[in-house]
Design a protein around this motif. Sequence first.
Motif, short mmCIF file in Angstrom:
data_model
loop_
_atom_site.label_atom_id
_atom_site.label_comp_id
_atom_site.label_asym_id
_atom_site.label_seq_id
_atom_site.Cartn_x
_atom_site.Cartn_y
_atom_site.Cartn_z
N SER A 288 -3.71 0.16 -15.29
CA SER A 288 -4.27 1.43 -14.82
C SER A 288 -3.81 1.80 -13.42
N ASP A 289 -3.38 0.82 -12.62
CA ASP A 289 -2.93 1.14 -11.27
C ASP A 289 -1.43 1.36 -11.18
N LEU A 290 -0.74 1.40 -12.31
CA LEU A 290 0.69 1.71 -12.32
C LEU A 290 0.87 3.22 -12.22
N GLU A 291 1.48 3.64 -11.13
CA GLU A 291 1.69 5.07 -10.87
C GLU A 291 3.10 5.46 -11.26
N ILE A 292 3.21 6.52 -12.08
CA ILE A 292 4.51 7.06 -12.50
C ILE A 292 4.53 8.53 -12.09
N ARG A 293 5.40 8.85 -11.12
CA ARG A 293 5.38 10.18 -10.51
C ARG A 293 6.74 10.86 -10.69
N PRO A 294 6.82 11.88 -11.55
CA PRO A 294 8.08 12.63 -11.70
C PRO A 294 8.40 13.39 -10.41
N ILE A 295 9.69 13.53 -10.12
CA ILE A 295 10.14 14.16 -8.88
C ILE A 295 11.14 15.26 -9.22
N GLY A 296 10.94 16.42 -8.60
CA GLY A 296 11.94 17.48 -8.67
C GLY A 296 12.66 17.57 -7.34
N SER A 297 13.95 17.27 -7.33
CA SER A 297 14.68 17.19 -6.08
C SER A 297 15.75 18.26 -6.00
N GLU B 280 6.10 10.38 3.23
CA GLU B 280 6.79 10.86 4.43
C GLU B 280 8.27 10.49 4.44
N TYR B 281 8.61 9.32 3.95
CA TYR B 281 9.98 8.82 4.13
C TYR B 281 10.79 8.70 2.84
N ILE B 282 10.15 9.00 1.70
CA ILE B 282 10.90 8.93 0.44
C ILE B 282 10.80 10.24 -0.32
N LEU B 283 9.58 10.64 -0.70
CA LEU B 283 9.44 11.82 -1.54
C LEU B 283 9.79 13.11 -0.81
N ARG B 284 9.26 13.27 0.39
CA ARG B 284 9.53 14.53 1.11
C ARG B 284 11.01 14.70 1.44
N PRO B 285 11.70 13.68 1.98
CA PRO B 285 13.15 13.86 2.19
C PRO B 285 13.91 14.09 0.89
N LEU B 286 13.48 13.45 -0.17
CA LEU B 286 14.19 13.57 -1.44
C LEU B 286 14.04 14.98 -2.01
N MET B 287 12.86 15.57 -1.86
CA MET B 287 12.62 16.89 -2.44
C MET B 287 13.13 18.02 -1.56
N SER B 288 13.39 17.73 -0.27
CA SER B 288 13.84 18.78 0.64
C SER B 288 15.32 18.73 0.96
#
Length: 503
Positions: free
Chosen positions: A37-46, A70-78
């Motif tokens: 239940s604590d496995l997080e799967i988060r799709p990303i649109g980059s 701050e250091y992975i998702l935001r830079p990847l999407m922007s």
Amino acid sequence: MKNTGQRTRAKHGGSSKLGSSLKDNLDKLKTDLHNSSDLEIRPIGSQLAPEVPMTAVYIGELTDETTLNEYILRPLMSTILRTEARNEKLVHIILERVVEVGAAYITTDIDECIQRLLDGYCLLLVQGAACGLLIHISNMEGRQVSEPTAETVLRGPQQSFNENIGTNINLVRQIIRSPSLHIDSLQVGSETRTQVALLYLDDVAEPEIVNTIRSRIEALQISSVLESGYIESLIQDRIYTPFPTMKNTERPDAIAGGILEGQIAIMVDGSPFVLLAPVTLFQLFHTPEDYYNRFDIASFLRLIRFTAFFISMTLPALYIAVTTFHQEMLPTTLLITLAAQREGIPFPGLVEALLMELTFEVLREAGVRMPRAIGPAISIVGALVLGQAAVEAGIVSAGMVMVVSFTAICNFVIPQLNIAISARLIRFTFMLLAGVFGFIGIVSGILTVLIHLAGLESFGMPYMSPIAPFDWSKMKDNFIRAPMKYLLKQKAGNVINRRSKQE
């Protein structure tokens, strides 16, 4: 060591490699982690590749989501980058130009991905790429560095290890800032995959001892390691002995001092107690504070410790032997006093001593297990009340209460808990021998212990060194501590000898 990878590969049809299908990779991860239940799967649109599906996989309770955002998702999407790169090339571009976390690398092994997820990593998967990007964003909760609780000193550093192996290694590196400090990392336990580290100086430690310790740890076949005591009991030379052949300590300065003298430190993730090997019997009575005080004070305190160790093993047995078999050895006045105290006592000396010793052992254990706020009070009050009540009830004599109490105090003087426990175990054996054979039994017991000690080794080092075999040059830091200038010359000479042997 059991092979977790083989067991995992069996679950997903024998393939241990990531495929190019994002959906298949996610299904494998879900299956191997039992849809936790604590496995997080988060799709990303980059914007880096808008038409390429990407997914970040991580275990929520083990990762720092602030770092993730701050250091992975935001830079990847922007990040906007004109590129036709696909598959593995796109993963390399993300690693080199987008991710702002230093500890990151690419892997194709799904077993490694699962293990790193359990270590607090984030796994970035890209559609069409038969590899994944592992990024370290662990947020393992741990205790802060604090004062030692088991080995307190009046003078010296007031730091102790905690349960994080990275913090513990850092504490040692802050003391030993030498490029010769070598660290070997191992994993032990098929289920826990516990990290174990060997710390030693390359040009000072004996290579044979280092190889012996490493090979013994690598050969362990065990499912879990929860504390350094597991490693200690599994790699020691002798199992059936009451004496410890490895030293454990929570003090970084003690570990650093041992490493500088050629010993090997064994750190286990999750344990604040670090092992030190090889050791001799006499090193178990040394404390870091011995080297921070004047030589005369340190020598005096060491002699007190050795004396207290001998008293804690033999005093009740001597009392039993004298009062039961050898009354003629006592002065007349003292004999009359003891006889008057024992008048009306229904038990012989042996039963009386065993009764009081077992009572004190129960009180000692109760003081440890009780909540910290009331534990010391319960043990002290319990000892006073029970001792006084037992004397007034005529169950034991006042002299026996004094003997048992002083024996317990002497046991607390011993700096290492494991050697103090050894004295407690041997004490009961000596008491039984004294109750049956008198002084002859005590002497026989002491000779048996000495013979046993002479035959012990700690990873090839004689346990009774430098007494057996005798080495006068090492006696400057054994029972007493010589002045520092002479001690440093001896240690420098030992280091030079070790280096010359290795060359």
